[in-house]
Each structure stands twice: as C-alpha cells, then as structure tokens.
Design a protein around this motif. Sequence first.
Motif, PDB file in Angstrom:
ATOM      1  N   LEU A  32       0.587   4.195 -12.209  1.00  0.00           N
ATOM      2  CA  LEU A  32       1.653   3.969 -11.288  1.00  0.00           C
ATOM      3  C   LEU A  32       2.858   3.554 -12.288  1.00  0.00           C
ATOM      4  CD1 LEU A  32      -0.006   1.322  -8.786  1.00  0.00           C
ATOM      5  CD2 LEU A  32       1.035   3.481  -8.236  1.00  0.00           C
ATOM      6  N   SER A  51       0.905  -1.251   0.102  1.00  0.00           N
ATOM      7  CA  SER A  51       0.028  -0.143  -0.036  1.00  0.00           C
ATOM      8  C   SER A  51       0.793   1.047  -0.043  1.00  0.00           C
ATOM      9  CB  SER A  51      -0.771   0.063   1.266  1.00  0.00           C
ATOM     10  OG  SER A  51      -0.025   0.125   2.346  1.00  0.00           O
ATOM     11  N   SER A  52       0.236   2.400  -0.611  1.00  0.00           N
ATOM     12  CA  SER A  52       1.031   3.606  -0.713  1.00  0.00           C
ATOM     13  C   SER A  52       1.565   4.038   0.883  1.00  0.00           C
ATOM     14  CB  SER A  52       0.375   4.661  -1.301  1.00  0.00           C
ATOM     15  OG  SER A  52      -0.635   4.942  -0.601  1.00  0.00           O
ATOM     16  N   HIS A  53       2.921   4.182   1.146  1.00  0.00           N
ATOM     17  CA  HIS A  53       3.390   4.618   2.234  1.00  0.00           C
ATOM     18  C   HIS A  53       3.214   3.499   3.568  1.00  0.00           C
ATOM     19  CE1 HIS A  53       4.322   8.314   0.230  1.00  0.00           C
ATOM     20  NE2 HIS A  53       4.182   9.021   1.297  1.00  0.00           N
ATOM     21  N   ASN A  54       2.908   2.410   3.023  1.00  0.00           N
ATOM     22  CA  ASN A  54       2.419   1.343   3.634  1.00  0.00           C
ATOM     23  C   ASN A  54       1.327   1.851   4.888  1.00  0.00           C
ATOM     24  OD1 ASN A  54       2.594  -1.269   4.797  1.00  0.00           O
ATOM     25  ND2 ASN A  54       4.239  -1.253   6.067  1.00  0.00           N
ATOM     26  N   GLN A  96       8.362  -5.419   5.408  1.00  0.00           N
ATOM     27  CA  GLN A  96       8.227  -4.322   6.017  1.00  0.00           C
ATOM     28  C   GLN A  96       6.766  -4.573   7.182  1.00  0.00           C
ATOM     29  OE1 GLN A  96       9.167  -1.205   5.922  1.00  0.00           O
ATOM     30  NE2 GLN A  96      10.860  -1.582   4.591  1.00  0.00           N
ATOM     31  N   MET A 140       6.891   2.990   6.566  1.00  0.00           N
ATOM     32  CA  MET A 140       8.141   2.365   5.906  1.00  0.00           C
ATOM     33  C   MET A 140       9.375   2.540   6.838  1.00  0.00           C
ATOM     34  SD  MET A 140       7.203   4.212   2.339  1.00  0.00           S
ATOM     35  CE  MET A 140       6.966   5.672   3.063  1.00  0.00           C
ATOM     36  N   ASN A 191       6.681   6.482  -9.077  1.00  0.00           N
ATOM     37  CA  ASN A 191       5.780   7.163  -9.393  1.00  0.00           C
ATOM     38  C   ASN A 191       5.616   8.677  -9.515  1.00  0.00           C
ATOM     39  OD1 ASN A 191       4.344   4.971  -9.406  1.00  0.00           O
ATOM     40  ND2 ASN A 191       3.759   5.058  -7.081  1.00  0.00           N
ATOM     41  N   PHE A 211      14.851   1.990   2.455  1.00  0.00           N
ATOM     42  CA  PHE A 211      15.464   3.081   1.595  1.00  0.00           C
ATOM     43  C   PHE A 211      16.894   2.823   1.721  1.00  0.00           C
ATOM     44  CE2 PHE A 211      11.074   4.230   2.674  1.00  0.00           C
ATOM     45  CZ  PHE A 211      10.689   4.955   1.520  1.00  0.00           C
ATOM     46  N   PHE A 265       8.761   0.877  -7.297  1.00  0.00           N
ATOM     47  CA  PHE A 265       7.730   2.284  -7.624  1.00  0.00           C
ATOM     48  C   PHE A 265       8.586   3.530  -7.700  1.00  0.00           C
ATOM     49  CE2 PHE A 265       5.287  -0.731  -5.243  1.00  0.00           C
ATOM     50  CZ  PHE A 265       3.972  -0.540  -5.910  1.00  0.00           C
ATOM     51  N   TYR A 324      11.283  -5.375  -8.165  1.00  0.00           N
ATOM     52  CA  TYR A 324      10.513  -4.359  -8.664  1.00  0.00           C
ATOM     53  C   TYR A 324      10.734  -3.133  -7.508  1.00  0.00           C
ATOM     54  CZ  TYR A 324       6.915  -4.827  -5.273  1.00  0.00           C
ATOM     55  OH  TYR A 324       6.390  -5.179  -3.987  1.00  0.00           O
ATOM     56  N   MET A 383      -6.161   2.173  -5.244  1.00  0.00           N
ATOM     57  CA  MET A 383      -5.184   0.928  -5.688  1.00  0.00           C
ATOM     58  C   MET A 383      -4.756  -0.064  -4.676  1.00  0.00           C
ATOM     59  SD  MET A 383      -3.494   2.396  -9.018  1.00  0.00           S
ATOM     60  CE  MET A 383      -3.004   3.849  -8.330  1.00  0.00           C
ATOM     61  N   GLU A 428       2.407  11.953  -9.775  1.00  0.00           N
ATOM     62  CA  GLU A 428       1.898  12.813  -8.693  1.00  0.00           C
ATOM     63  C   GLU A 428       1.904  14.175  -8.869  1.00  0.00           C
ATOM     64  OE1 GLU A 428       3.854  11.152  -5.375  1.00  0.00           O
ATOM     65  OE2 GLU A 428       2.701   9.283  -5.260  1.00  0.00           O
ATOM     66  N   LEU A 443      -2.268  -4.526 -10.607  1.00  0.00           N
ATOM     67  CA  LEU A 443      -0.949  -4.468 -10.029  1.00  0.00           C
ATOM     68  C   LEU A 443      -0.282  -5.620  -9.140  1.00  0.00           C
ATOM     69  CD1 LEU A 443       1.550  -2.379  -9.164  1.00  0.00           C
ATOM     70  CD2 LEU A 443       0.022  -1.564  -7.300  1.00  0.00           C
ATOM     71  N   ARG A 461       3.470  -4.688   9.324  1.00  0.00           N
ATOM     72  CA  ARG A 461       1.996  -4.927   9.102  1.00  0.00           C
ATOM     73  C   ARG A 461       1.307  -4.902  10.411  1.00  0.00           C
ATOM     74  NH1 ARG A 461       3.644  -4.260   4.616  1.00  0.00           N
ATOM     75  NH2 ARG A 461       2.998  -5.253   2.671  1.00  0.00           N
TER      76      ARG A 461
HETATM   77  C1  LIG Z   1      -0.565   2.297  -4.909  1.00  0.00           C
HETATM   78  C2  LIG Z   1       0.965   2.185  -4.248  1.00  0.00           C
HETATM   79  C3  LIG Z   1       1.629   3.407  -4.539  1.00  0.00           C
HETATM   80  C4  LIG Z   1       2.981   3.147  -4.157  1.00  0.00           C
HETATM   81  N1  LIG Z   1       4.014   4.009  -4.402  1.00  0.00           N
HETATM   82  C5  LIG Z   1       5.220   4.171  -3.985  1.00  0.00           C
HETATM   83  C6  LIG Z   1       6.208   5.092  -4.417  1.00  0.00           C
HETATM   84  O1  LIG Z   1       5.809   6.136  -4.974  1.00  0.00           O
HETATM   85  N2  LIG Z   1       7.484   4.980  -4.037  1.00  0.00           N
HETATM   86  C7  LIG Z   1       7.741   4.153  -3.232  1.00  0.00           C
HETATM   87  O2  LIG Z   1       9.098   4.012  -3.008  1.00  0.00           O
HETATM   88  N3  LIG Z   1       7.099   2.902  -3.031  1.00  0.00           N
HETATM   89  C8  LIG Z   1       5.898   2.993  -3.454  1.00  0.00           C
HETATM   90  N4  LIG Z   1       4.673   2.064  -2.944  1.00  0.00           N
HETATM   91  C9  LIG Z   1       5.455   0.865  -2.403  1.00  0.00           C
HETATM   92  C10 LIG Z   1       4.966   0.785  -0.736  1.00  0.00           C
HETATM   93  O3  LIG Z   1       5.835   1.923  -0.041  1.00  0.00           O
HETATM   94  C11 LIG Z   1       5.186  -0.337   0.014  1.00  0.00           C
HETATM   95  O4  LIG Z   1       4.029  -1.323  -0.805  1.00  0.00           O
HETATM   96  C12 LIG Z   1       4.925  -0.379   1.324  1.00  0.00           C
HETATM   97  O5  LIG Z   1       5.791   0.293   1.900  1.00  0.00           O
HETATM   98  C13 LIG Z   1       4.954  -1.835   1.815  1.00  0.00           C
HETATM   99  O6  LIG Z   1       6.203  -2.572   1.524  1.00  0.00           O
HETATM  100  P1  LIG Z   1       6.261  -3.849   0.975  1.00  0.00           P
HETATM  101  O7  LIG Z   1       5.608  -3.608  -0.724  1.00  0.00           O
HETATM  102  O8  LIG Z   1       7.660  -4.323   0.906  1.00  0.00           O
HETATM  103  O9  LIG Z   1       5.340  -4.830   1.641  1.00  0.00           O
HETATM  104  C14 LIG Z   1       3.518   2.097  -3.390  1.00  0.00           C
HETATM  105  C15 LIG Z   1       2.690   0.999  -3.230  1.00  0.00           C
HETATM  106  C16 LIG Z   1       1.389   1.124  -3.470  1.00  0.00           C
HETATM  107  C17 LIG Z   1       0.365  -0.065  -3.612  1.00  0.00           C
END
Ligand SMILES: Cc1cc2nc3c(=O)[nH]c(=O)nc-3n(C[C@H](O)[C@H](O)[C@H](O)COP(=O)(O)O)c2cc1C
Length: 344
Positions: free
Chosen positions: A319, A41-44, A333, A216, A295, A221, A293, A291, A79, A299, A277, A335
């Motif tokens: 995305l 999820s975005s920003h977890n 990360q 996060m 993005n 990072f 993101f 992979y 999303m 934004e 996704l 939960r």
């Molecule tokens: C819709 C969506 C947008 C995201 N956007 C970003 C982003 O812009 N930059 C980034 O580094 N991670 C992004 N993420 C990844 C999340 O930060 C990451 O899924 C979350 O921190 C949990 O970590 P995990 O994917 O390893 O479980 C995004 C995830 C989702 C689902």
Amino acid sequence: MPDQWGSRLDPWLIDESDFYELEKHADQMAFLIRYAILAPSSHNTQPWSFRVTRDGVEVYPDYSRRCTVADPSDRELLMSIGTSITNFCVAAAHFGFEPTVLYQDRSEQTLPAALIAVRETCAPPAGLRRLFPAIQERHTNRVPFEPREIDSSALTELNEFVGSHSSFVQFVVPGDRDRAADLIARADRVLMASSAFRGELAGWLRSNSSQTGDGMCADGFGIPDPLAPATPWFLRRFDVGALQAKHDRALVEHCAGLIVVTAEDDRVSLIRAGEALEMLLLLLTRLGVQYSFVNSPIEVDTLRSELWSMIRSPHPPQLLLRIGYATTVARPQPRRDAATALVR
Ligand SMILES: Cc1cc2nc3c(=O)[nH]c(=O)nc-3n(C[C@H](O)[C@H](O)[C@H](O)COP(=O)(O)O)c2cc1C
C-alpha cells in the motif's frame, strides 16, 4: 451535522458507557465488533464477518465482497481483515482485555482468517488503549493537504512507530517523491484505461444519502451532491486516466510525506500488514495528521516492481499512503450494521 447524514452516521455514534451495562461475554464481544467494523477497507467493501466464541471472536473473510479486478489475489481484502482485527484489539484493550491474535493460513471461506482470544486483565496493553479515541475519529481524507511539514513532535512519534514496525511500514525518502508521483500517474492511466477496473470502481460508488451501508459516497471524492448520481455512469463510459493522473500527481507533490506498507504476499503477512496499517492510521489520527491512499502502482505488476526497487525494502510494497494536514475534515463513510457482520 445535517439530518441527511443521520443513518450514515449511526454506526459511528457508539456510547462507550453502554459497555458497562453488559454482563454476558457474548454481548461484550458483540459490542467490541461495533468498533471492529469502523475499520477501513478497500472500496469500503467491509469483507469480514465475526463469530463470538468462548475465548473471544473468530474473524472470517467474506469473499462475496471481493474486488476481483483491482484485487485479484485478495491482497487488499486480507489487509482489510487486518484493519478490523486492530480495531477489535484496541477496543478490547480499552475495555480491560488483553487480546491475542492467532492466524489461520488456509483460505476456505468456512475457516476463520484469525481468532482473537481475549482475557480480562487489570493491565491491558497501553499501546493499544491510547489509540481507542481515534477509532471513531479516523476517516480517509482525499482533499489536497496544506503545504507544510509534519510537526516535530508528531514526527518523533511517527518515527518511533515506523522504527518499531519496520518490516511493515517505512517512509518514502523525500528524494524519491517525484519518482513515486510519476509511478502513481502512470499507474492511474493504465488502470483507468481498463473498462473492467472502472466498472468495478463504479459499482462501489454511492450517492451521499445511500442506505446500503457500504461503498464510497461521492463526497469522499469531493464530488458535489448533484453530480453524485451520474458519476458511476460517467466512470463506466469514459477513460478518466489522464484526469486522475494529473489530480494524483498534484496531491502527491503537495503532501508532507509518503508512507509505504510492505509485507510478503502470503495470507498471514497480509493480515498482519493490515493490522500494522490500522495502528498507523489510528496513530496519525491521534496526532491530527490526515492521510489517503495512492496505491495505483501496486495494482499494476510492472509498476509495483519499479516501486519495490525504489523503496529498497526486502518485502514487496502492499500500500502507498500520502500524509499531511488538511483544514477540511472528511465525513464518515457508511458502514453496514454490526449485527449483519455477526455470524451466529
Ligand atoms: C487495504 C485498503 C486499500 C485501500 N485502497 C484505496 C485506494 O486505492 N484508493 C482510495 O482512495 N482509498 C483506498 N482505501 C480507503 C478506502 O476506500 C476507505 O477505507 C473506505 O472507503 C472507508 O472509508 P474510511 O476509511 O473513511 O472509513 C483503501 C483502504 C484499505 C484498507
């Protein structure tokens, strides 16, 4: 794995054999929700909650976990709901159910965004089932990728996936890679110049041993443990746009490929884009492809339009991901406990 990761790892350690001890429908559905909450999820922020019903589960948006600066129209929130729906459906298929998703296009917090109805079957959808082992293996990996192409067998499977989800997923052609890298670098500068954007991001950064169950952690990072506590403070005070732009440009220039997720901007399309996704991310994980993101252009409205004209899709970009191989494996990360996401 050192002890300090102990509680952070707990939600990821699910023993699937426990499912077969459960007889009541409600307990079985609650067990499947443990997989749903492992979705990205975005920003977890994990902006979801679930209610078990006679037919399956209802999935609710949790607007208290909004990112109002980075995601003012809830695109990424919706999303993220979609990714949790896919995890639920994949787990449901693994345990012998056929899931069907019904959507609600009204936005009230009190209304579910979707209902996932499940029905027991001896032939659950194979396409979902085969992704099950990837749920606990999938992690966003922000390290630089190795300078090598995607293996041909993995590429064949990826091409098949893209072909069958073409309204939601497409490759950025290699000839457009430099233009995409430019857009990402420009967007990073714009976003990081905003103290509100940096402040919101800093609010979701966590120390590596954080017990909050969301956000996060710094190691995601590549920030070393001793610097982790100071990072949000630093980010709130300093415009790191130039640094971020340089970093992201290098990441994109050396990855094996870029993938863009597209969809119309309405609620149901965004939830379905999130589902596609997560199918993609689970497939990448199954194929051993990493992979992350990138993005930022999406934004920033003007840069999003530039990206859209570059990808030549009938649907706007939602995305942007880079893919490739990495020797360093990302850590899970945090939960929140699945029980906290369950509405009684
Ligand atoms: C819709 C969506 C947008 C995201 N956007 C970003 C982003 O812009 N930059 C980034 O580094 N991670 C992004 N993420 C990844 C999340 O930060 C990451 O899924 C979350 O921190 C949990 O970590 P995990 O994917 O390893 O479980 C995004 C995830 C989702 C689902």
